[in-house]
Design an enzyme around this catalytic site. Sequence first.
Site, PDB file in Angstrom:
ATOM      1  N   GLN A   4       2.967  10.136   1.167  1.00 46.65           N
ATOM      2  CA  GLN A   4       4.266   9.467   1.321  1.00 46.65           C
ATOM      3  C   GLN A   4       5.240   9.812   0.202  1.00 46.65           C
ATOM      4  OE1 GLN A   4       2.437   5.337   1.983  1.00 46.65           O
ATOM      5  NE2 GLN A   4       4.342   5.237   3.139  1.00 46.65           N
ATOM      6  N   HIS A  48      -2.609   7.745   6.631  1.00 48.61           N
ATOM      7  CA  HIS A  48      -1.623   8.651   6.014  1.00 48.61           C
ATOM      8  C   HIS A  48      -2.298   9.929   5.516  1.00 48.61           C
ATOM      9  CE1 HIS A  48       2.158   6.490   6.159  1.00 48.61           C
ATOM     10  NE2 HIS A  48       1.638   5.407   5.618  1.00 48.61           N
ATOM     11  N   HIS A  82      -4.526   1.612   7.287  1.00 44.78           N
ATOM     12  CA  HIS A  82      -3.161   2.130   7.386  1.00 44.78           C
ATOM     13  C   HIS A  82      -2.958   3.287   6.391  1.00 44.78           C
ATOM     14  CE1 HIS A  82       1.378   1.457   7.715  1.00 44.78           C
ATOM     15  NE2 HIS A  82       1.259   2.259   6.676  1.00 44.78           N
ATOM     16  N   GLU A  83      -3.391   3.068   5.127  1.00 43.47           N
ATOM     17  CA  GLU A  83      -3.196   4.100   4.098  1.00 43.47           C
ATOM     18  C   GLU A  83      -4.096   5.307   4.363  1.00 43.47           C
ATOM     19  OE1 GLU A  83      -0.622   3.652   2.502  1.00 43.47           O
ATOM     20  OE2 GLU A  83      -0.467   1.515   2.885  1.00 43.47           O
ATOM     21  N   GLY A  90       0.827  -1.198   0.000  1.00 43.49           N
ATOM     22  CA  GLY A  90       0.000   0.000   0.000  1.00 43.49           C
ATOM     23  C   GLY A  90       0.859   1.244   0.000  1.00 43.49           C
ATOM     24  N   CYS A  96       5.839   0.040   7.376  1.00 45.03           N
ATOM     25  CA  CYS A  96       5.498   1.178   6.522  1.00 45.03           C
ATOM     26  C   CYS A  96       6.746   1.582   5.750  1.00 45.03           C
ATOM     27  CB  CYS A  96       5.003   2.335   7.384  1.00 45.03           C
ATOM     28  SG  CYS A  96       4.587   3.807   6.440  1.00 45.03           S
ATOM     29  N   LEU A  97       6.571   1.877   4.466  1.00 47.27           N
ATOM     30  CA  LEU A  97       7.718   2.278   3.645  1.00 47.27           C
ATOM     31  C   LEU A  97       8.302   3.611   4.121  1.00 47.27           C
ATOM     32  CD1 LEU A  97       6.262   1.244   0.168  1.00 47.27           C
ATOM     33  CD2 LEU A  97       8.047   0.058   1.460  1.00 47.27           C
TER      34      LEU A  97
HETATM   35 NI    NI Z   1       2.571   3.504   5.543  1.00 41.21          NI
END
Ligand code: NI
Length: 189
Positions: free
Chosen positions: A62, A156, A152-153, A57, A110-111
């Site tokens: 991000q 963000h 989660h997304e 995701g 998370c990236l």
């Molecule tokens: Ni993330």
Amino acid sequence: MINSVMNKLFTKKLTIYQLGNPQLREKAEPITNVQDPKIQKLIDEMLFTLRESRGVGLAAPQIGRSLQLIIIASHPNNRYPHAPLMEPTAMINPRIVSHTEETEKGWEGCLSVPMIRGLVPRYRQITVEYCDRQGNQQVKELDGFVARIFQHEYDHLEGKVFLDRVESNLDLVSESEYYRNNQTNPKDI
Ligand code: NI
């Protein structure tokens, strides 16, 4: 046709902003015109970036764009060996319409937060609404890991990261410890 080939040739991997960058803490703005070629290009670049990063995701903040756009792309890989397989999906102006009261804890990474995994409580099942990249309004019921990715997304877009959701610092582990302890447990994601 030529356009889509050109797009593929020139699609680049975007830089993923890392924890501490103030942009990750901003509230994202709604997208007014999904058909805008700039938005369509952004979607292609995010899909490409996600594939290259082996993530499941990605949210526009991000990559430094404060827009309500997320990609959900659950598939089994090294980072999440037990993830269900789905077609990568762009969701524009997403929102949670309803959710079950029941939550469950599961491991997330998370990236934008490298080397850390956390045990995060999320709703087990949610009904979501979003606009797809063709401009059609969609309503979907998501559960389990896909519902987790969505939440989660979506966070963000609200300027939140998963670290804000863990109940205790004891629920945070380094990625190397995570892999050492969870390799053989199919329940962990
Ligand atoms: Ni993330």
